[in-house]
Write an enzyme that holds these catalytic residues in place. Structure first.
Site, mmCIF file in Angstrom:
data_model
loop_
_atom_site.group_PDB
_atom_site.id
_atom_site.type_symbol
_atom_site.label_atom_id
_atom_site.label_comp_id
_atom_site.label_asym_id
_atom_site.label_seq_id
_atom_site.Cartn_x
_atom_site.Cartn_y
_atom_site.Cartn_z
ATOM 1 C CG ASP A 121 33.011 -14.000 -48.302
ATOM 2 O OD1 ASP A 121 32.994 -13.357 -47.188
ATOM 3 O OD2 ASP A 121 33.266 -13.551 -49.287
ATOM 4 N N GLY B 274 36.396 -8.488 -58.960
ATOM 5 C CA GLY B 274 35.523 -9.405 -57.936
ATOM 6 C C GLY B 274 34.172 -8.951 -57.739
ATOM 7 C CG HIS C 229 37.347 -7.624 -54.140
ATOM 8 N ND1 HIS C 229 38.576 -8.014 -53.435
ATOM 9 C CD2 HIS C 229 36.579 -8.738 -53.805
ATOM 10 C CE1 HIS C 229 38.168 -8.983 -52.687
ATOM 11 N NE2 HIS C 229 37.008 -9.378 -52.885
ATOM 12 C CE1 TYR D 199 29.575 -13.712 -53.593
ATOM 13 C CE2 TYR D 199 31.091 -14.500 -51.721
ATOM 14 C CZ TYR D 199 30.669 -13.555 -52.867
ATOM 15 O OH TYR D 199 31.353 -12.441 -53.227
ATOM 16 C CG ASP E 251 34.681 -10.860 -47.813
ATOM 17 O OD1 ASP E 251 33.438 -10.395 -48.268
ATOM 18 O OD2 ASP E 251 35.321 -11.177 -48.756
ATOM 19 C CG HIS F 280 37.192 -13.218 -51.128
ATOM 20 N ND1 HIS F 280 35.863 -13.525 -50.997
ATOM 21 C CD2 HIS F 280 37.609 -14.365 -51.886
ATOM 22 C CE1 HIS F 280 35.407 -14.555 -51.401
ATOM 23 N NE2 HIS F 280 36.491 -15.234 -52.113
HETATM 24 ZN ZN LIG Z 1 34.275 -12.287 -49.838
#
Ligand SMILES: [Zn+2]
Length: 392
Positions: free
Chosen positions: A272, A161, A153, A311, A189, A191
């Site tokens: 994630d 991010g 990011h 996470y 990922d 995101h």
């Molecule tokens: Zn992510």
């Protein structure tokens, strides 16, 4: 941490099966991997690469022959992509231990998302140095695994991010600098890989594929977003399962890659998207992610495999340890040895409720696969992707 060079005899120990053309895989890490950063309450304060290194050690999967140590990227290197004023502001703020409000506003750090913590500049610059090194090692025909990388990011002039710099951009940049004319970037990922897409928006030498959860921050990467024609975005629904990832790989990602015929591949493999991650709602097993990485990088050519988000410390440590195991040709054990189980049992995370912690996260490395129905919205996404990119 491992040696920066090694004897050929040691390298043989981490060779893959002789049938695989690209050997041996190398693990890029730094002392920062063993130190917590970000401060106590940040989602990235959990043990991440440190736990992976410990687990790999407990499994006998680490030796100096396979290890390479990241160096710190210099300011002239960082400013090949990042705005000099931003690089200087982060360095100066770190040295001063405080952030001017105008700098915070302008460059996006010194807030909860991207906190200023002691050593942040050197840590972020080391992630960049590690990805440059990983690209250089990949140019020797190896798979280079740099799990501390994947800060996808980061923007030219601001943090975003949890990412200060954008190390994947530097891995790609180094491959291009070496004269490679077609580089594929695949982002698994949860995101959208917005910073990488933006960095190479105009560059016909790069194709960027991102599979990410729809409706989630940073809210970019819609199915119709092809950038300037070089990006393929696949925003997927909550509950995204193993069968659906396989479906998208086979119907869009691999044909898209084949049409481009990349000479090198960079993958960001955040964890994630795995079931159990507290910041997203996808439901993959780690096994399907390992398979996806292997399928995307293929058997030949330079390949850089980066980390990314993630996470849940248990699913992250198991995923990246198993990924290193697969990339370096190890057999994944059915049950972990006691020393490895002890490492997993010692991990803690405020973001995961005790009742959500699966006992299998302590005892095993590979998840039970999570197949499921390929939903109509995923099939429709694949049709859209194929149409947008002219795949028959
Ligand atoms: Zn992510």
């Amino acid at each position: 941490m491992g040696a920066s060079s090694s004897s050929p005899a040691l390298l043989v120990q981490c060779s893959n099966d002789a049938a695989v053309a690209r050997v041996p895989a190398l693990f890029v890490a730094s002392d920062f991997c063993r130190q917590p950063g970000f401060g106590k309450h940040h989602p990235l304060s959990i043990p991440r690469v440190s736990a992976v290194l410990e687990l790999c050690g407990a499994l006998g999967w680490i030796d100096d022959g396979c290890m390479r140590t990241s160096r710190v990227a210099s300011v002239p290197e960082l400013t090949k992509f990042h705005d000099p004023a931003y690089v200087e502001a982060l360095q100066a703020s770190d040295a001063a231990g405080c952030v001017d409000p105008a700098v915070r506003e302008r460059h996006g750090f010194g807030n909860f998302e991207n906190p200023l913590f002691p050593g942040v500049f050197e840590r972020a610059a080391t992630a960049v140095g590690g990805s440059i090194l990983a690209a250089e090692l990949a140019l020797e025909g190896r798979v280079a695994f740099h799990p501390a990388g994947g800060t996808h990011h980061g923007r030219r002039d601001r943090a975003s991010g949890f990412c200060y710099f954008n190390d994947p951009v530097f891995a790609l940049g180094r491959l291009l600098e070496a004269g490679i004319s077609r580089v594929l970037y695949v982002d698994l990922d949860a995101h959208h890989g917005d910073g990488v897409q933006e960095a190479f928006l105009d560059d016909p030498r790069v194709r960027v594929v991102s599979i990410h959860e729809q409706g989630r921050w940073p809210h970019s990467g819609a199915a119709d977003d092809v950038g300037h024609g070089y990006a393929c975005n696949l925003p997927v629904p909550a509950g995204f399962n193993d069968s659906e990832l396989d479906y998208l790989l086979e119907s869009v990602v691999l044909p898209f890659a084949a049409a481009f015929a990349p000479e090198a591949v960079v993958v960001t493999c955040g964890t994630d998207a795995l079931a159990g991650d507290p910041l997203s709602r996808l439901a993959l097993s780690n096994v399907v992610l390992w398979d996806a990485v292997e399928r995307v990088i293929g058997d030949t050519g330079p390949a850089v495999v980066l980390g990314g988000g993630g996470y849940n410390p248990w699913t992250l440590a198991r995923c990246w340890t198993g990924l290193w195991g697969r990339l370096s040709g190890r057999d994944i054990p059915d049950e972990l040895p006691a020393a490895a189980q002890k490492i997993l049992r010692s991990l803690e995370c405020d973001l995961v409720e005790d009742e959500d912690v699966d006992e299998a996260w302590f005892r095993t490395l590979a998840d039970v696969p999570r197949p499921g129905t390929v939903r109509e919205e995923v099939k429709s996404l694949a049709r859209r992707g194929r149409a947008l990119h002219g795949l028959a």
